[in-house]
Scaffold this motif. Structure first.
Motif, PDB file in Angstrom:
ATOM      1  N   LEU A 152       0.831  -1.207   0.000  1.00 28.96           N
ATOM      2  CA  LEU A 152       0.000   0.000   0.000  1.00 28.96           C
ATOM      3  C   LEU A 152       0.868   1.260   0.000  1.00 28.96           C
ATOM      4  CD1 LEU A 152      -2.745  -1.108   2.567  1.00 28.96           C
ATOM      5  CD2 LEU A 152      -3.050  -0.785   0.096  1.00 28.96           C
ATOM      6  N   ARG A 155       2.352   1.658  -3.666  1.00 27.77           N
ATOM      7  CA  ARG A 155       1.345   2.002  -4.661  1.00 27.77           C
ATOM      8  C   ARG A 155       0.654   3.327  -4.359  1.00 27.77           C
ATOM      9  NH1 ARG A 155       2.099  -0.701  -9.389  1.00 27.77           N
ATOM     10  NH2 ARG A 155       2.502  -2.912  -8.984  1.00 27.77           N
ATOM     11  N   ARG A 157      -2.303   3.933  -3.221  1.00 26.49           N
ATOM     12  CA  ARG A 157      -3.708   4.001  -3.616  1.00 26.49           C
ATOM     13  C   ARG A 157      -4.441   2.788  -3.067  1.00 26.49           C
ATOM     14  NH1 ARG A 157      -4.751   0.409  -7.733  1.00 26.49           N
ATOM     15  NH2 ARG A 157      -2.900  -0.509  -8.729  1.00 26.49           N
ATOM     16  N   THR A 158      -5.747   2.846  -3.154  1.00 30.51           N
ATOM     17  CA  THR A 158      -6.595   1.727  -2.749  1.00 30.51           C
ATOM     18  C   THR A 158      -7.477   1.334  -3.915  1.00 30.51           C
ATOM     19  OG1 THR A 158      -8.255   3.237  -1.866  1.00 30.51           O
ATOM     20  CG2 THR A 158      -6.586   2.412  -0.320  1.00 30.51           C
ATOM     21  N   GLY A 159      -8.016   0.159  -3.831  1.00 26.80           N
ATOM     22  CA  GLY A 159      -8.866  -0.346  -4.894  1.00 26.80           C
ATOM     23  C   GLY A 159      -9.089  -1.834  -4.730  1.00 26.80           C
ATOM     24  N   SER A 160      -9.867  -2.396  -5.643  1.00 28.38           N
ATOM     25  CA  SER A 160     -10.178  -3.817  -5.550  1.00 28.38           C
ATOM     26  C   SER A 160      -8.929  -4.675  -5.706  1.00 28.38           C
ATOM     27  CB  SER A 160     -11.215  -4.198  -6.617  1.00 28.38           C
ATOM     28  OG  SER A 160     -10.709  -3.905  -7.928  1.00 28.38           O
ATOM     29  N   MET A 162      -5.842  -3.828  -4.881  1.00 31.75           N
ATOM     30  CA  MET A 162      -5.046  -3.706  -3.660  1.00 31.75           C
ATOM     31  C   MET A 162      -5.672  -4.518  -2.520  1.00 31.75           C
ATOM     32  SD  MET A 162      -2.558  -1.917  -4.641  1.00 31.75           S
ATOM     33  CE  MET A 162      -1.800  -1.644  -3.063  1.00 31.75           C
ATOM     34  N   ALA A 163      -6.996  -4.507  -2.462  1.00 31.07           N
ATOM     35  CA  ALA A 163      -7.662  -5.322  -1.439  1.00 31.07           C
ATOM     36  C   ALA A 163      -7.394  -6.806  -1.665  1.00 31.07           C
ATOM     37  CB  ALA A 163      -9.165  -5.044  -1.448  1.00 31.07           C
ATOM     38  N   THR A 166      -3.851  -7.590  -0.538  1.00 30.90           N
ATOM     39  CA  THR A 166      -3.794  -7.660   0.929  1.00 30.90           C
ATOM     40  C   THR A 166      -4.368  -8.972   1.447  1.00 30.90           C
ATOM     41  OG1 THR A 166      -3.960  -5.252   1.095  1.00 30.90           O
ATOM     42  CG2 THR A 166      -4.509  -6.544   3.067  1.00 30.90           C
TER      43      THR A 166
END
Length: 399
Positions: A152, A155, A157-160, A162-163, A166
């Motif tokens: 994280l 990158r 950023r967040t998003g599907s 990245m989820a 994780t």
């Protein structure tokens, strides 16, 4: 003569050591090594494909070379059990995440915001697998969270996607950690079973040797001394007591189970002699090693007091009872008893044997102890100890 010599040689053979138990996590380490090599080859493919587009190709080359050297080194070290040290695994997690963080200075802004693979790519997850195999669930989850945080951070950023990364990093640590914990426990139980088997074999070997030599001599001394009478009869009595103790020792097998428990009844039966009568349940009374050792020590100390204060002819009785929630032990003798106030006087004079050896041990176990004695009526100790140790709640239970 030949047959006797052969028997003597056989009886004098040294016991064979128990077989070494292989680490049950070795297959997991083999899988980790293969996974690390495969992910490195995958990273190599994308490195050569994306090399011209990196913002700093020279730093990408350094990062890639570091991955290659670290892959070769760790695969070599993890191949043997001696190389799988906590220090190396901790360094592995740091190095893998450090190389991954270099992508902050390697990738372009466009590459940062896209799902394109970094230089390290899925090789990043091998730090999680190493920690999970070495330290189980806790290590795997911790390394997974650290790896996900580094991902994280790079990158930004967040998003599907990245989820999903994780979830995969933490999930890999959890699944492999569970397998590692199971393999470790299986290895420990197998080692305990092999040690118990080796101890049983050694005990049987010694039992045969004692039965063929020592017990026969003691039995002959007892019979002949009884026939001669006088001082020889006293020696016969002593020989008879030792014969009883040896036979009890041979007959009992206080082995440790897979869960680290021992049979208290077997430990107490070893104390049986011509003057000590032991009564235990017909089934094993399995307690933790610590609790079983402490209760056996309490009984030995009480019997030592019988020998010291009750006289040479005094008889002692040891009774063990197993209740659902507690274990009850009583040690009784037919000696002269303890006069009122005698224990307090002994404590005031600095002789703390009973207070420390008996009362102290019982208090540490969270149990209760009662003394029933009177002049001319013998002495009886009754000890009640919970099967599950609760020292803080039961500390004041001594009476």
């Amino acid at each position: 003569m030949v047959g006797r010599e052969e028997c003597a040689v056989t009886g004098s053979q040294a016991p064979s050591p128990p077989p070494q138990v292989a680490d049950g996590r070795t297959p997991l380490w083999r899988g980790h090594n293969v996974f690390r090599v495969v992910t490195f080859l995958y990273a190599a493919f994308w490195f050569f494909m994306s090399y011209p587009s990196y913002e700093r190709p020279w730093l990408a080359a350094i990062c890639f070379c570091g991955m290659a050297v670290w892959t070769v080194f760790t695969v070599w070290r993890y191949w043997t059990r001696a190389g799988r040290t906590n220090r190396l695994v901790a360094a592995d997690v740091v190095v893998v995440n450090g190389l991954f963080l270099l992508n902050e200075f390697i990738l372009t802004e466009a590459q940062m915001g896209s799902p394109d693979p970094s230089v390290v790519t899925v090789w990043h997850s091998t730090g999680v697998t190493a920690a999970a195999v070495q330290w189980g669930v806790k290590g795997g989850l911790t390394a997974g969270v650290v790896a996900a945080a580094a991902n994280l951070l790079v990158r930004g950023r967040t998003g599907s996607d990245m989820a999903l990364d994780t979830l995969l990093l933490v999930g890999v640590g959890l699944v492999i950690g569970l397998n590692s914990d199971t393999a470790r426990r299986s290895t420990e139980r197998l080692a305990q079973a092999l040690r118990a088997e080796a101890a049983t074999a050694e005990r049987e070997r010694l039992a045969r040797s004692i039965h063929d030599s020592v017990l026969q001599v003691l039995a002959r001394v007892r019979r002949r001394g009884s026939e001669l009478g006088g001082e020889a009869a006293e020696l016969a009595e002593l020989a008879g007591e030792q014969e009883i103790k040896l036979r009890s020792l041979i007959a009992t097998k206080p082995e440790t189970t897979e869960d680290g428990e021992t049979d208290l009844a077997a430990r107490l039966q070893v104390l049986r002699s011509g003057r000590v009568h032991v009564s235990v349940p017909g089934n094993p009374v399995r307690l933790s090693e610590q609790l079983s050792s402490a209760l056996a020590a309490v009984v030995r100390e009480a019997l030592a007091n019988v020998d010291k204060h009750a006289g040479e002819k005094a008889q002692a009785w040891v009774l063990l009872e197993e209740l659902p929630d507690e274990v009850v032990l009583s040690v009784r003798d037919d000696g002269p008893g303890i006069p009122a106030g005698r224990l307090d006087e002994a404590a005031a004079e600095g002789r703390m044997g009973i207070a420390k050896s008996i009362r102290g041990r019982v208090a540490e176990l969270g149990g209760k102890i009662e003394l029933d004695t009177a002049p001319g009526e013998g002495t009886e100790w009754e000890v009640r100890v919970p099967r599950v140790r609760e020292p803080k709640r039961r500390r004041g239970g001594e009476r």
